[in-house]
Design a protein around this motif. Structure first.
Motif, PDB file in Angstrom:
ATOM      1  N   ASP A 142      39.740  39.160  35.079  1.00  0.00           N
ATOM      2  CA  ASP A 142      39.825  38.299  36.258  1.00  0.00           C
ATOM      3  C   ASP A 142      39.000  38.851  37.413  1.00  0.00           C
ATOM      4  OD1 ASP A 142      40.739  36.312  38.089  1.00  0.00           O
ATOM      5  OD2 ASP A 142      42.639  36.207  36.993  1.00  0.00           O
ATOM      6  N   LYS A 201      40.014  38.210  40.317  1.00  0.00           N
ATOM      7  CA  LYS A 201      41.060  38.245  41.351  1.00  0.00           C
ATOM      8  C   LYS A 201      42.125  39.289  40.978  1.00  0.00           C
ATOM      9  CE  LYS A 201      41.960  33.886  40.362  1.00  0.00           C
ATOM     10  NZ  LYS A 201      40.956  33.767  39.289  1.00  0.00           N
ATOM     11  N   ASP A 202      43.000  39.571  41.957  1.00  0.00           N
ATOM     12  CA  ASP A 202      44.104  40.495  41.699  1.00  0.00           C
ATOM     13  C   ASP A 202      45.432  39.774  41.477  1.00  0.00           C
ATOM     14  OD1 ASP A 202      42.562  42.768  41.734  1.00  0.00           O
ATOM     15  OD2 ASP A 202      42.697  42.975  43.909  1.00  0.00           O
ATOM     16  N   SER A 203      45.421  38.465  41.693  1.00  0.00           N
ATOM     17  CA  SER A 203      46.618  37.659  41.406  1.00  0.00           C
ATOM     18  C   SER A 203      46.128  36.248  41.158  1.00  0.00           C
ATOM     19  CB  SER A 203      47.585  37.684  42.591  1.00  0.00           C
ATOM     20  OG  SER A 203      46.953  37.123  43.724  1.00  0.00           O
ATOM     21  N   GLN A 249      51.482  32.769  38.845  1.00  0.00           N
ATOM     22  CA  GLN A 249      51.443  33.958  37.981  1.00  0.00           C
ATOM     23  C   GLN A 249      52.800  34.259  37.333  1.00  0.00           C
ATOM     24  OE1 GLN A 249      49.357  37.149  39.803  1.00  0.00           O
ATOM     25  NE2 GLN A 249      49.942  38.661  38.302  1.00  0.00           N
ATOM     26  N   PRO A 305      43.383  42.548  36.173  1.00  0.00           N
ATOM     27  CA  PRO A 305      42.928  42.126  37.499  1.00  0.00           C
ATOM     28  C   PRO A 305      41.655  42.860  37.912  1.00  0.00           C
ATOM     29  CG  PRO A 305      44.801  43.621  37.698  1.00  0.00           C
ATOM     30  CD  PRO A 305      44.598  43.380  36.233  1.00  0.00           C
ATOM     31  N   ALA A 306      40.996  42.350  38.950  1.00  0.00           N
ATOM     32  CA  ALA A 306      39.732  42.935  39.420  1.00  0.00           C
ATOM     33  C   ALA A 306      39.917  44.372  39.865  1.00  0.00           C
ATOM     34  CB  ALA A 306      39.169  42.096  40.555  1.00  0.00           C
ATOM     35  N   GLN A 307      41.075  44.684  40.460  1.00  0.00           N
ATOM     36  CA  GLN A 307      41.280  46.049  40.963  1.00  0.00           C
ATOM     37  C   GLN A 307      41.297  47.073  39.822  1.00  0.00           C
ATOM     38  OE1 GLN A 307      44.990  46.041  43.086  1.00  0.00           O
ATOM     39  NE2 GLN A 307      46.200  45.435  41.331  1.00  0.00           N
ATOM     40  N   PHE A 308      41.539  46.595  38.623  1.00  0.00           N
ATOM     41  CA  PHE A 308      41.605  47.458  37.451  1.00  0.00           C
ATOM     42  C   PHE A 308      40.226  47.676  36.830  1.00  0.00           C
ATOM     43  CE2 PHE A 308      43.281  48.821  33.352  1.00  0.00           C
ATOM     44  CZ  PHE A 308      44.421  49.500  33.746  1.00  0.00           C
ATOM     45  N   THR A 309      39.421  46.605  36.785  1.00  0.00           N
ATOM     46  CA  THR A 309      38.127  46.683  36.075  1.00  0.00           C
ATOM     47  C   THR A 309      36.945  46.759  37.034  1.00  0.00           C
ATOM     48  OG1 THR A 309      37.877  44.287  36.126  1.00  0.00           O
ATOM     49  CG2 THR A 309      39.010  45.216  34.208  1.00  0.00           C
ATOM     50  N   GLY A 329      35.881  44.116  38.236  1.00  0.00           N
ATOM     51  CA  GLY A 329      35.334  42.765  38.080  1.00  0.00           C
ATOM     52  C   GLY A 329      34.172  42.730  37.100  1.00  0.00           C
TER      53      GLY A 329
END
Ligand code: FAD
Length: 393
Positions: free
Chosen positions: A190, A192-194, A198, A217-221, A223
């Motif tokens: 994603d 996005k983060d949410s 959801q 979510p983007a915060q993990f990868t 983006g």
């Protein structure tokens, strides 16, 4: 002489404006410009991906708009607008004069949003975010995928066409895998983060498809930054994911014509008056549907249809002197979590200080009974038939 209205775009917004204008006044001549001979709805196209609806059932022609409402349908593409001369130039070189113009071109993908995702890559890793050939292609790929394969879905940043739709897609593809390819996995990367609803989606994924869908979510990868069509890979800052089937949904903006004609602002979307849907940038030109800045109104077919009616009545009042009545703007949305499990919401909107604000009437909750969800899935089918009849006659 009759007043002339030209409507560009025979999708949900444009077809509804054309029909309601033609039906509201016999003194208005309506011309609808649309390149395609038939329109395939994005709504319910996720059911096609799950093998639950043939694409033919989602395809609609323009015959009734001509036969029953006297609308002239021109199959061509609008290439330029001259607001001073009040003319539209089509790709076949002809021009159409108008007294009022409505532009409803839907969405385009932002240039260069994902490195490597060009027209050729779309034929290998389809977006299926305009329904028709792209939907058919993605379905064929899912059907020929081996059991145990990885399906990667790249979800776009806000704002985009139909906020719940990427996650409805993951849910319905999971229902297909569960029936036919139980070892397959789904990875959502994603931007996005949410995401929309959801809690409802994650509850359903745990209940119906435990362990099958992973959402990052983007915060993990960081983006998704690039696509490599040759190896069917999706590339993020820290990793490369090789897919058996990939569905890439890029960042979006208002359709190209709106950009070229100076109807969009720097956001890429088109500012409008929330009562008449007249452009804030170009007087005499109205816009409806996904292309506009709709405030709290999501980019949905239901909203496009609701805006289109308000726009048609405002134009008819201006051109014929008929009574103005307040617009009633509404969104009802059905979203499938599984073939027998759907949720719904119903929201109305009203203009406040020049912006469209929402007034919630009903939203589904996680703790609803399975019977309530089953009924929503059946109600959605009735909605589809009534709604497409309202748009295409
Ligand atoms: P469109 O319907 O895309 O129509 C735009 C039309 O303009 C097209 O026919 C195009 O050919 C034409 N056009 C573009 N440029 C030109 C030009 N230069 N000249 C002439 N014609 C032109 N909404 C819901 O309400 N409920 C749902 O359940 C739902 N599910 C969805 C599921 C998916 C997977 C997706 C992708 C979307 C879903 N939507 C849903 C959203 C809905 O499809 C869109 O919001 C809706 O189609 C917007 O209508 P529109 O008229 O703005 O654009």
């Amino acid at each position: 002489a009759k007043a002339r209205v030209v409507v560009i775009g025979g999708g949900i917004g444009g077809a509804t404006v054309a029909k309601y204008l033609a039906a509201s006044a016999t003194t208005i001549d309506v011309t609808l410009v649309e390149p395609r001979q038939v329109y395939t709805t994005c709504f319910f196209s996720n059911l096609h991906l799950a093998g639950l609806r043939p694409l033919e059932q989602l395809t609609h022609g323009y015959e009734a708009l001509t036969r029953q409402y006297g609308i002239t349908v021109v199959h061509g593409s609008a290439e330029a607008i001259d607001p001073a001369a009040k003319t539209v130039t089509l790709n076949n070189g002809s021009t159409l004069g108008y007294d009022r113009l409505v532009v409803a071109p839907g969405i385009a993908f932002r240039d260069g949003a994902l490195e490597g995702y060009d027209e050729a890559a779309m034929e290998i890793m389809p977006h299926a975010w305009n329904a028709g050939q792209q939907t058919r292609l993605l379905r064929q790929q899912l059907e020929s995928m081996e059991d145990g394969g990885l399906f990667v879905l790249v979800a776009p940043p806000n704002p985009f066409r139909c906020p719940p739709a990427p996650y409805e897609r993951a849910s319905l593809v999971a229902s297909y895998f569960q029936r036919r390819k139980p070892k397959a996995k789904i990875l959502i990367l994603d931007a996005k983060d949410s995401f929309n609803a959801q809690d409802l989606f994650q509850d359903a994924w745990n209940r119906h498809y435990p362990g099958m869908i992973e959402w990052l979510p983007a915060q993990f990868t960081g983006g998704v930054t690039a696509i490599d069509a040759k190896t069917r890979s999706v590339i993020t800052a820290g990793a490369t994911f090789k897919a058996a089937v990939a569905n890439v949904i890029p960042a979006q903006m208002a359709g190209r014509l709106a950009q070229q004609a100076g109807l969009a602002n720097r956001s890429g979307w088109c500012p409008v008056d929330p009562v008449t849907f007249e452009s804030a940038l170009q007087p005499g030109v109205h816009l409806v549907g996904d292309a506009i800045i709709g405030g709290d109104m999501p980019k949905s077919a239901f909203c496009a249809n609701s805006q289109a009616k308000a726009c048609a009545f405002a134009i008819a009042a201006d051109l014929t002197g008929s009574a103005r009545f307040p617009a009633h703007l509404f969104n009802t949305c059905y979203t499938y979590l599984a073939p027998d499990d759907a949720f719904s919401n119903a929201i109305s909107f009203k203009p406040v200080d020049g912006k469209l604000k929402s007034v919630i009437s009903f939203v589904s909750k996680v703790e609803e009974s399975s019977e309530v969800r089953r009924q929503a899935a059946r109600a959605a089918e009735g909605w589809y038939d009534a709604f497409t009849h309202d748009v295409f006659g």
